[in-house]
Scaffold this motif. Structure first.
Motif, mmCIF file in Angstrom:
data_model
loop_
_atom_site.group_PDB
_atom_site.id
_atom_site.type_symbol
_atom_site.label_atom_id
_atom_site.label_comp_id
_atom_site.label_asym_id
_atom_site.label_seq_id
_atom_site.Cartn_x
_atom_site.Cartn_y
_atom_site.Cartn_z
ATOM 1 N N ILE A 141 0.731 -1.223 0.049
ATOM 2 C CA ILE A 141 -0.029 0.002 0.230
ATOM 3 C C ILE A 141 0.786 1.270 0.051
ATOM 4 O O ILE A 141 0.409 2.223 -0.571
ATOM 5 N N LYS B 123 0.585 3.763 -3.296
ATOM 6 C CA LYS B 123 0.289 5.063 -2.889
ATOM 7 C C LYS B 123 1.267 6.206 -3.274
ATOM 8 O O LYS B 123 0.691 6.955 -4.052
ATOM 9 N N GLU C 119 -11.879 -4.910 -6.065
ATOM 10 C CA GLU C 119 -11.818 -5.543 -4.445
ATOM 11 C C GLU C 119 -12.964 -5.009 -3.595
ATOM 12 O O GLU C 119 -13.548 -3.960 -3.793
ATOM 13 N N VAL D 71 -13.268 -3.995 -0.213
ATOM 14 C CA VAL D 71 -12.569 -3.222 0.768
ATOM 15 C C VAL D 71 -13.038 -3.628 1.982
ATOM 16 O O VAL D 71 -12.675 -3.172 3.147
ATOM 17 N N GLU E 67 -10.906 -7.218 5.641
ATOM 18 C CA GLU E 67 -10.075 -6.546 6.431
ATOM 19 C C GLU E 67 -8.583 -6.545 5.646
ATOM 20 O O GLU E 67 -7.926 -5.624 5.714
ATOM 21 N N GLU F 179 -7.982 -6.557 2.467
ATOM 22 C CA GLU F 179 -8.127 -5.958 1.109
ATOM 23 C C GLU F 179 -8.116 -4.282 1.119
ATOM 24 O O GLU F 179 -8.561 -3.946 1.976
ATOM 25 N N TRP F 180 -7.435 -3.977 0.200
ATOM 26 C CA TRP F 180 -7.278 -2.340 -0.015
ATOM 27 C C TRP F 180 -7.425 -2.296 -1.606
ATOM 28 O O TRP F 180 -7.131 -3.355 -2.161
ATOM 29 N N CYS F 181 -7.681 -1.174 -1.876
ATOM 30 C CA CYS F 181 -7.755 -0.820 -3.332
ATOM 31 C C CYS F 181 -7.457 0.586 -3.875
ATOM 32 O O CYS F 181 -7.582 1.492 -3.000
ATOM 33 N N THR G 21 -9.650 3.688 -3.058
ATOM 34 C CA THR G 21 -9.985 4.411 -1.784
ATOM 35 C C THR G 21 -8.538 5.318 -1.690
ATOM 36 O O THR G 21 -8.638 6.240 -0.940
#
Length: 165
Positions: A54, A58, A97, A99, A102, A104-106, A109
């Protein structure tokens, strides 16, 4: 302004209140149950970013957005939102995904965070009426083995727990 993020398989989307726009590298190969109105590849991550953690993602994704230009992206999203509003709908930016899980992130977001930093406007995740995959059914019952709260200094005993006494 009514802008949401969500996953393509959100069961809320077919109700007709939304203007669904994909922001993923590819489009779903599964049946959606609604019409995907547009695909905005400018907001999709680049393929090499997909295996990043992440923090590195980012940095790379923000770099991509900055390369396109803040004003250009704001204008793009505002035009999408205007099209949605002209049809009496709310814009939803979509990818794959879930989200709610727990681990998972995408990127959607991460985009919402970037948007808030640049515009001061919050883009929330569209509520999803289904349970996340791999999650137990939600209910308000406490687990059987939950410890009793000690409010009065007394502990409630069960005759079933007294075996062997």
């Amino acid at each position: 302004m009514a802008i949401w993020t969500s996953r393509y398989s959100n069961k809320e989307l077919p109700n007709g209140n939304y203007y669904p726009v994909g922001i993923s590298i590819g489009q779903p190969k599964f049946r959606l149950g609604y019409e995907l109105r547009e695909q905005c590849y400018s907001l999709a991550p680049k393929g090499y970013m997909l295996n990043m953690d992440i923090e590195n993602f980012k940095k790379a994704y923000y770099g991509k957005l900055e390369g396109i230009g803040t004003e250009r992206i704001i204008s793009m999203v505002n035009k999408l939102e205007e099209r949605a509003r002209s049809e009496g709908k709310e814009l939803v930016l979509l990818c794959f995904e879930d989200v709610r899980v727990e681990s998972e992130w995408c990127h959607r977001t991460v985009f919402a965070q970037w948007w808030a930093e640049k515009t001061g406007e919050i883009i929330e995740e569209l509520p999803d009426p289904t349970l996340p995959k791999g999650k137990a059914k939600r209910d308000n019952k406490k687990p059987v083995n939950a410890p009793a709260k000690e409010e009065s200094g007394y502990e409630q005993m069960s005759i079933f727990g007294m075996a062997g006494i």
